[in-house]
Design a protein around this motif. Sequence first.
Motif, short mmCIF file in Angstrom:
data_model
loop_
_atom_site.label_atom_id
_atom_site.label_comp_id
_atom_site.label_asym_id
_atom_site.label_seq_id
_atom_site.Cartn_x
_atom_site.Cartn_y
_atom_site.Cartn_z
N TYR A 37 2.69 7.03 -9.25
CA TYR A 37 2.44 5.59 -9.11
C TYR A 37 1.72 5.02 -10.33
CZ TYR A 37 1.13 1.16 -6.96
OH TYR A 37 0.98 -0.18 -6.68
N GLU A 38 0.60 5.61 -10.70
CA GLU A 38 -0.17 5.06 -11.81
C GLU A 38 0.56 5.15 -13.15
OE1 GLU A 38 -3.93 6.99 -11.68
OE2 GLU A 38 -4.71 5.72 -10.06
N GLN A 58 9.35 7.73 -3.03
CA GLN A 58 9.04 6.66 -2.07
C GLN A 58 7.68 6.90 -1.42
OE1 GLN A 58 12.30 5.79 0.51
NE2 GLN A 58 11.57 3.69 0.79
N SER A 59 7.36 8.15 -1.15
CA SER A 59 6.03 8.46 -0.60
C SER A 59 4.95 8.08 -1.59
CB SER A 59 5.94 9.95 -0.26
OG SER A 59 6.92 10.32 0.69
N ALA A 60 5.19 8.34 -2.88
CA ALA A 60 4.20 7.99 -3.89
C ALA A 60 4.01 6.48 -3.97
CB ALA A 60 4.64 8.53 -5.25
N LEU A 61 5.10 5.71 -3.87
CA LEU A 61 4.97 4.25 -3.91
C LEU A 61 4.20 3.73 -2.71
CD1 LEU A 61 8.55 3.24 -5.13
CD2 LEU A 61 6.47 3.54 -6.47
N VAL A 120 1.96 5.46 -0.78
CA VAL A 120 0.55 5.87 -0.87
C VAL A 120 -0.15 5.09 -1.98
CG1 VAL A 120 -0.97 7.81 -1.41
CG2 VAL A 120 1.01 8.16 0.07
N GLY A 121 0.53 4.90 -3.11
CA GLY A 121 -0.08 4.18 -4.22
C GLY A 121 -0.35 2.73 -3.90
N GLY A 144 -4.06 -1.58 -2.58
CA GLY A 144 -4.50 -2.64 -1.69
C GLY A 144 -5.92 -2.44 -1.22
N ASN A 145 -6.28 -1.20 -0.93
CA ASN A 145 -7.66 -0.92 -0.51
C ASN A 145 -8.64 -1.22 -1.64
OD1 ASN A 145 -6.76 -0.11 2.00
ND2 ASN A 145 -6.68 2.07 1.44
#
Length: 429
Positions: free
Chosen positions: A343-344, A406-409, A411-412, A417-418
Amino acid sequence: MSTQAPPATPAARAKGWRSGVVLTQMKRTKEQELAWLRTVAGELATTTLKQLEDTLPWYGEMPPGRRSAVGLVAQNGISSFISWYDDPKSTPWIASDVFGAAPRELLRSISLQQTLQLIRVVVEVVEDRVKADNASLREAILLYSREIAFASADVYARAAEARGLWDARLEALVVDSILTGESDDELQSRIAALGWHGHGEACVLVGTSTPSVDVDQIRRTARHLGADVLIGVQGKRLVLVIGRAEPEHSSTALPSDAPEEPLSFLEIAKQLEFGFGEGQLVLGHPVDSLVDASKSARAALAGVAVARAWRNAPRPVLADDLLPERALAGDGMARRTLIERIYEPLQMHSPELLTTLWCYLDNGRSLEATARELFVHPNTVRYRLKRVSEVIGWDATGAREALILQSALIVGSIAAGNTRGRNADSPRP
């Protein structure tokens, strides 16, 4: 009616007298031999030490204290032979008589081969002083040398057995420390004490154990693959800590059948699969050194716990290929890995690539649907997906890798957002 023995004839009396004389002479001859041996024992010890210096180079290179201990062993061997020749039934005490005065460190500095060379020199010195016609004494020397050789082998075998048990306990302690992550300053010294030949990267392979684990065969196979392993059997779980066996010095050579090019850890794990039982077999990610192997171990253990969720998982399977399952199971390391490695990097490299990947996955990996949503040509989508693969190393066109991405997107985006929520809730200065 009493029965009396017939009177002995002169011939019988003469025969009995001659037998007694012979027995007396034989007894006196052995006593004379023992007296002579005790007389020349000191001379034999001195000659033996000189012969050791002349014929055994390793003896002259030893420190004075060790040479003195070796000389004491040789002297005890001669004295023990004299006692044994006087009473051959004392054979069981040979080892304690000869090696009892030697310090324990002598076993670590002198090999079994060198001990046998020492015995050979002592036997040769004693044989040189025995007359050629004294066959009984020569035979006794040969018999005693055989007994002392077997006694030496027994001493070294017991030492090797004790060392093997200690190494097994130490290896189990090191593997347990790696699994629990409770590394301390002593871990490095324990690893060195085990004779670890691995240098550089290391990783952990975790699976189920067989009823009887062939540890020696696993080690031989690993060495032929140019690797070294630490093995831990914990109930039904078998753990291998794998490192590439790169010699520190040029004089240290790997086996002749070791591969010229270093194999990947996955290829090594496939060759070591035979040592595991049925079930999940997970390989953790490589780390820089054995001290950091606890990170690879945590990933492998987390992968074993969720590997059954991937219906067609290969064997062995990489822990990084189980990142979605691990993240869903609450593995914090898996979530951080997805964010930091997927993600990053995409977000920092180009938000356009991140948006394209989102659209591509949301549209069921359809190039045309993605192109329509982004108002671009399908070839542009192909180019961006290729750039995504170059940046992060995963290909979005594959079903399994698409799930990871997709899992990375997901979770990221949750983590982002948090972070924004915490920043918004923080009081303004």
